[in-house]
Motif scaffolding. Sequence first.
Motif: not given
Length: 472
Positions: A20-33
């Motif tokens: 997978t492509r790495a995501l920005a460290a502060d992405s608002p999508f981070h977390g469990r959904w």
Amino acid sequence: MMTRRQMQSLMSAFGLMVGTRALAADSPFHGRWTGVLAAGAVRLTLRLEIDAKGATLFSVDQGNARIPASRVAIEDERIKLAFAAIKATFEGVLTDDHHIDGTFTQGAPLPLRFTRGEVAEATPEPVYPPLTRELLNDKRLAAYTPGMAAAWSRGTQTEIFAAGARSSEDEIAVQMEDQWHWGSITKSMTATLCARLVDAAAIKWTTKVGEVLDERGSPVPAAYRDATLLHLLSHRAGLQPNLDGINAVFYSRDPLPDPRAERRKWALAALKQKPVGPVGAQNVYANNGYIIAGAMLEQLSGKSWETLIQTELFTPLGITSAGFGAPGRPGQMDQPLGHAVNGHKRKPMPVGPGLPTDNPVALGPAGRVHMSMADMLLYLRAHRDRPASLLKPESWDALHTPHFGDEYALGWVVRPDGALWHNGSNTMWYGEVLVDAKAGTVAAACANDAAPDTMTAVGSVLMSARAAAGSL
């Protein structure tokens, strides 16, 4: 509608690792959904975990199968995910800090809302109007399906509807007594046959593969030796779903006088494949498991699976139209034809020697039965009414109970409301069935192609057939 093969491929992705492509460290999508995917008769809880390393999807209701994203793209409040292992995508929008609204596509597009955290928002069951012939035909036309049929039963009252044509290139109408290909719905029939032989003390649910299929000088590999009949029928034997396409082409598609040798050859080849995981650990939907189960029955009885299922199941139930492979006689338009799909176009697939109108004969126990709607209702009513003349009560219980903590029983998916459901497709036909013992109803629907829109239509028609039965 997600097909049974597509839906269960969520399970088969266990252990696959893709980049997978790495995501920005502060992405608002981070977390469990967490979200609930409503696919007709089936509702799946999906969990999505996103961090700086990538994204992973979990199918909570299917053994928490882990599906890493093969591609992640985020732009502002939009996210696009691809899951190559299951040929699926998700595209969504972060509507606020707690919700991602989007579309999950795996064959057919389905709406999906993810809610931040461990609990998905409750979604009401869709309301389906009772089935009529006009509704059936409207659904068929909207899906560009050549022919479709549906049926329901409550008590002894039944109704069968048919609409459309046997072929996209012919005007001969489908008839209520026509035969339909039921694909993986065959699996519950094979499981029922196993239960008959358990009752006859010819095999046990605990019988191990190694006890039956060992050959002199060539034992079953250690990874599978202790897999039991119950593991095989529950998709818990650690098997690969199928043989690879290169090996599968060497098996006959035309009827064989005695399929036992090819079926055993397929079973032994499947047992030489690398396991997807330990026996019992993960639900991985596998045609191979049912083929191996069939080969075990053949080894112990000295009779082919085709002979056994006719004498032990179809004949006792009064089923007279059942057969194997695509229905119909070569060169005649006496039954519906399956169709290949190219966009909105449907190409009829004639039956006859050398023509690829179904899976290889060796796959019989996993998905090669055809029969009429009336006979399908006979079969479904047996699972609704559980006659002691066919099986002991404890054997009916075994068939209808998930044995390993997920929702898969023996050839059946058990819905949250307790109803039994399954679907099936050989890529040229698509069908679904449902047994609701509490309501006293059964329903079936089938079409002679398997396009994504057709799958959606068949799922909707099935639920409308259930609604019609429940409205009595």
